[in-house]
Design a protein around this motif. Sequence first.
Motif: not given
Length: 404
Positions: A7-9, A14-17, A138-140
């Motif tokens: 689920f973390a994947l 979603s964060y990258v998007y 993903g924000g990184v």
Amino acid sequence: MRIFVLFALGYFLSYVYRGLNIGFAPFLSREMDLTAGDLGLLTSFYFIGFALAQLPAGLALDRYGARRTDAVLLLVAAAGTVLYGMTHSMQGLIVGRILIGVGVSVCLGAAFLAIAQNFPSSRWPLLNGLMVALGGLGGVVVGTPLAIVLTHNTWREVSVGMAVVTLAVATVIWLLVPETKQRHTAHESVSKQIQGVRIILKNPVFWRVVPFPCAVGGAFYAAQSLWVKPYLTDVSGFTARQADSLVSMLGLTMVAGTFITGMLARRIERYGLGLRAFCGLGMLLFVLVQVLIVFRVPMPAALIWGAYGFLAASCILAYALLAEVFPRKVVGRVTTAFNMIFFISIFSMQVGVGYVLDFWTSENGHYPAQAHLTAWGIMVAAQLASAVLYLWPGTLTVDEQLFE
């Protein structure tokens, strides 16, 4: 471990998007001749798609479970990013961005529901924080790593590559996550589930908790997913490369913040500071950091922006707070109802910043410092107003009989 990591994947994706347009923005502006308002609106369609999907997604989570709901909706995100990368019209970009938002709309809610169903409540703040921390990597990625990728690949190629990765993640979630039996809602009628959503949205406890973390999260994610890099270059005078590095650092400190605040939340309770108070204190400190930024108080950039990312994570504790207050059988719907308000807030602030900037004239895509400072000042004011309701004295209790 399998439940948690898979689920973390999904949440990582979603964060990258969410932040891809930080790197795509210069290319989109040149290719589509977009103003700041146009770019803010386009980027924000992710959030409006996300928000509009929350209530039906909450019903699906409580009825069909986290595994099936998450995997199926990720296929929608994959289709959306293919359209986004292949279209040559503004309309196609908008539809693609909406589909991406809908497709990843359940990633965080599914993760939180799986945690609530498989772990004791004493671990929820830590595990929720760790989930957001891992996803927040993903924000990184959308800082320096994305900038490097875009020197070798077009933004369209990156979009299609994201679709391939999304399809792979949907497949492993479907195949490898064990099914969790829906004890309470699998046999409820859809009308009764919808009635449960209405009860949540009418509940005064829900509206005492939600506005402040939504305002804090709205300001942070609106900035992190688009406007923080222009702020750094136009107001603080950093080069594009320096700004990319700070965007990545901000993502890392946010990751650290979600993990550390989640880990400390229960331990702090031993000293009389409950989850609600601890969450509120962190959010107030986040507002203070923004005041220092807006008034341009001289401080090392790494320190002030590191604190900005770290303290923003405190709003995530509100998910665990709501899961404690409301009955467990409606956690999926409570989480997605919160998400809906949360992402409407992000959408409003991201679009609003763009329109405020357009009151000034840009030069080669850059805006005067006063334009950014005005927009950020408005966001700070909104957070301070919502803090009053959150901090108003009184207990938070919800009668389980309301949902029988």
